[in-house]
Design a protein around this motif. Sequence first.
Motif, short mmCIF file in Angstrom:
data_model
loop_
_atom_site.label_atom_id
_atom_site.label_comp_id
_atom_site.label_asym_id
_atom_site.label_seq_id
_atom_site.Cartn_x
_atom_site.Cartn_y
_atom_site.Cartn_z
N ARG A 181 0.82 -1.20 0.00
CA ARG A 181 0.00 0.00 0.00
C ARG A 181 0.86 1.25 0.00
O ARG A 181 1.95 1.28 0.55
CB ARG A 181 -0.96 -0.01 1.19
CG ARG A 181 -2.02 -1.09 1.06
CD ARG A 181 -2.90 -1.20 2.29
NE ARG A 181 -3.82 -2.34 2.15
CZ ARG A 181 -4.57 -2.82 3.12
NH1 ARG A 181 -4.54 -2.25 4.32
NH2 ARG A 181 -5.36 -3.85 2.90
N ALA B 12 -3.07 0.27 -6.58
CA ALA B 12 -4.48 0.36 -6.98
C ALA B 12 -4.64 1.23 -8.22
O ALA B 12 -5.39 0.88 -9.14
CB ALA B 12 -5.31 0.92 -5.82
N ASN B 13 -3.94 2.34 -8.27
CA ASN B 13 -4.03 3.20 -9.45
C ASN B 13 -3.53 2.49 -10.71
O ASN B 13 -4.12 2.61 -11.79
CB ASN B 13 -3.22 4.48 -9.23
CG ASN B 13 -3.91 5.45 -8.30
OD1 ASN B 13 -5.14 5.48 -8.22
ND2 ASN B 13 -3.14 6.24 -7.57
N PRO C 88 -18.12 1.95 -4.38
CA PRO C 88 -16.83 2.41 -3.87
C PRO C 88 -16.67 2.25 -2.37
O PRO C 88 -17.53 2.67 -1.59
CB PRO C 88 -16.83 3.89 -4.25
CG PRO C 88 -18.27 4.28 -4.18
CD PRO C 88 -19.04 3.08 -4.65
N SER C 89 -15.58 1.65 -1.96
CA SER C 89 -15.18 1.71 -0.55
C SER C 89 -14.23 2.88 -0.31
O SER C 89 -14.09 3.33 0.82
CB SER C 89 -14.50 0.39 -0.14
OG SER C 89 -13.39 0.12 -0.99
N ALA C 90 -13.61 3.36 -1.37
CA ALA C 90 -12.68 4.50 -1.29
C ALA C 90 -12.99 5.44 -2.45
O ALA C 90 -12.33 5.41 -3.49
CB ALA C 90 -11.23 4.03 -1.34
N PRO C 91 -14.04 6.29 -2.32
CA PRO C 91 -14.46 7.13 -3.45
C PRO C 91 -13.35 7.99 -4.04
O PRO C 91 -13.29 8.17 -5.26
CB PRO C 91 -15.56 8.00 -2.83
CG PRO C 91 -16.10 7.19 -1.70
CD PRO C 91 -14.91 6.47 -1.15
N ALA C 92 -12.46 8.52 -3.21
CA ALA C 92 -11.41 9.40 -3.73
C ALA C 92 -10.51 8.66 -4.72
O ALA C 92 -10.05 9.25 -5.72
CB ALA C 92 -10.58 9.97 -2.58
N LEU C 93 -10.23 7.39 -4.44
CA LEU C 93 -9.41 6.60 -5.35
C LEU C 93 -10.05 6.54 -6.74
O LEU C 93 -9.38 6.77 -7.75
CB LEU C 93 -9.24 5.18 -4.78
CG LEU C 93 -8.69 4.12 -5.74
CD1 LEU C 93 -7.24 4.42 -6.10
CD2 LEU C 93 -8.81 2.73 -5.11
N TYR C 94 -11.34 6.24 -6.78
CA TYR C 94 -12.01 6.05 -8.07
C TYR C 94 -12.27 7.37 -8.77
O TYR C 94 -12.19 7.45 -10.00
CB TYR C 94 -13.29 5.25 -7.87
CG TYR C 94 -13.00 3.89 -7.26
CD1 TYR C 94 -12.34 2.93 -7.99
CD2 TYR C 94 -13.34 3.60 -5.94
CE1 TYR C 94 -12.04 1.69 -7.43
CE2 TYR C 94 -13.05 2.37 -5.38
CZ TYR C 94 -12.39 1.42 -6.12
OH TYR C 94 -12.08 0.21 -5.57
N ARG C 95 -12.56 8.41 -8.01
CA ARG C 95 -12.72 9.73 -8.64
C ARG C 95 -11.43 10.17 -9.31
O ARG C 95 -11.45 10.80 -10.36
CB ARG C 95 -13.14 10.76 -7.58
CG ARG C 95 -14.61 10.71 -7.26
CD ARG C 95 -15.03 11.77 -6.28
NE ARG C 95 -16.48 11.85 -6.21
CZ ARG C 95 -17.17 12.07 -5.11
NH1 ARG C 95 -16.54 12.26 -3.96
NH2 ARG C 95 -18.50 12.14 -5.15
N GLN D 260 -20.00 9.36 -8.74
CA GLN D 260 -21.25 8.85 -8.17
C GLN D 260 -22.41 9.18 -9.09
O GLN D 260 -22.56 10.31 -9.56
CB GLN D 260 -21.49 9.46 -6.79
CG GLN D 260 -22.72 8.90 -6.10
CD GLN D 260 -22.80 9.30 -4.64
OE1 GLN D 260 -21.78 9.36 -3.95
NE2 GLN D 260 -24.01 9.58 -4.18
#
Length: 390
Positions: A84, A89-90, A112-119, A125
């Motif tokens: 980590r 992940a990216n 999403p469990s980690a919205p900032a990662l996917y945004r 959303q």
Amino acid sequence: MRVRDYQADDDADLYELSRIAFGGPREPGPRSYWSAHVGFTGLVAEDDGGLAGCVKVREYGQFFGGESVPMGGLANVAVHPHARGHGVANTLLDAALVHMRDRGQVVSALFPSAPALYRGRGWEQVGVYERVTLRVEALAMLPRPATRPVLRRAAEEDLPAVLDAYYALASTVDGMLDRSSASFRPEQPLEFDLIDLVPGPDGSVQGYLLADRPDGQQVICHDLVARDPLTALGLLANLGRWTGIVDEVSLRIVDPACWQFLVNQPVAHDIRNHPWMLRVVDLPAAVAARGWPMAEHLTPFAIDLDVTDEHAPWNAGRHRIVVEHGKVTCEPGGAGTVRVDARALGPWYAGSADSAMLRRAGLIDAAPADARMLDVLTGAPHPCRMANTF
């Protein structure tokens, strides 16, 4: 670090990685391994310490504008604790975008469990997955239909007609999944405790109820689907007959019409929402795949976009959305009048946000008049809903 395709030999390592990331028993069950499932592909990342991360890409179709759009559902995104903070992940998400584009999955959704990662990679959303818990008496007190529908237990030969009843609803609600994809097992509904249906003419199904009765004081309703209000009220009344046996019904809100217009909602009630995100993977192909019901009523026009998309660079640059003769296409070129961030494409495509909302969030930059026709195309803003999690 290198990223490669998942192989069945990875099962044990992937189970251990997922157990550490999300919790779970030390000993795997019979369906714990990835190879026990169908309808997906996967990517794994490796470093000098071994397996560093993984992502599963489920093969789905998702309804937008009445058409089933090929969608990659991301799940099991996990990074081993030792890896980590090093961009694993990216890297996996960037590889997944290429992977999905190559496979023709033109949009992608995830919970999403980690919205900032996917945004940070262009997901945003868009919709809801909702459950409400009601006292069973609230359903028992609903108006009874004038003619009580006759229910019976579904059999295997009824499953195609049950699926047709689901499609009659799902195709009208943006975001619902197409359950004919490889990720769904046709016989799965028969594994629930309750699968009761209301027969229709010529072997059709007017509505059905799919539920479980676990230990405790609840009935858990997964699907309540009806083609007409009398059938819906009959199915709701059937749930109300659990009065005196259980205390509550956990109702997954599949049909917003049933919940909003037929159920007597208490003044105060709690809905548990698990929001989901959407990303446009391949803009021209996604525009071609979607249904555009409004297009046949519109005079020809075009909207010029200038898309910023660092992580799916094939989307970046100028595109022209052309509406002509009832069809909508996305062509290269144009003046780039409406400047669009990659995160804006999902909410626009789904119709969950209008251009004013996206402008206030800093996701598009354009004069209101230049962007207004984007809203006309999708009928934005309107709710988007999914009735499955993954």
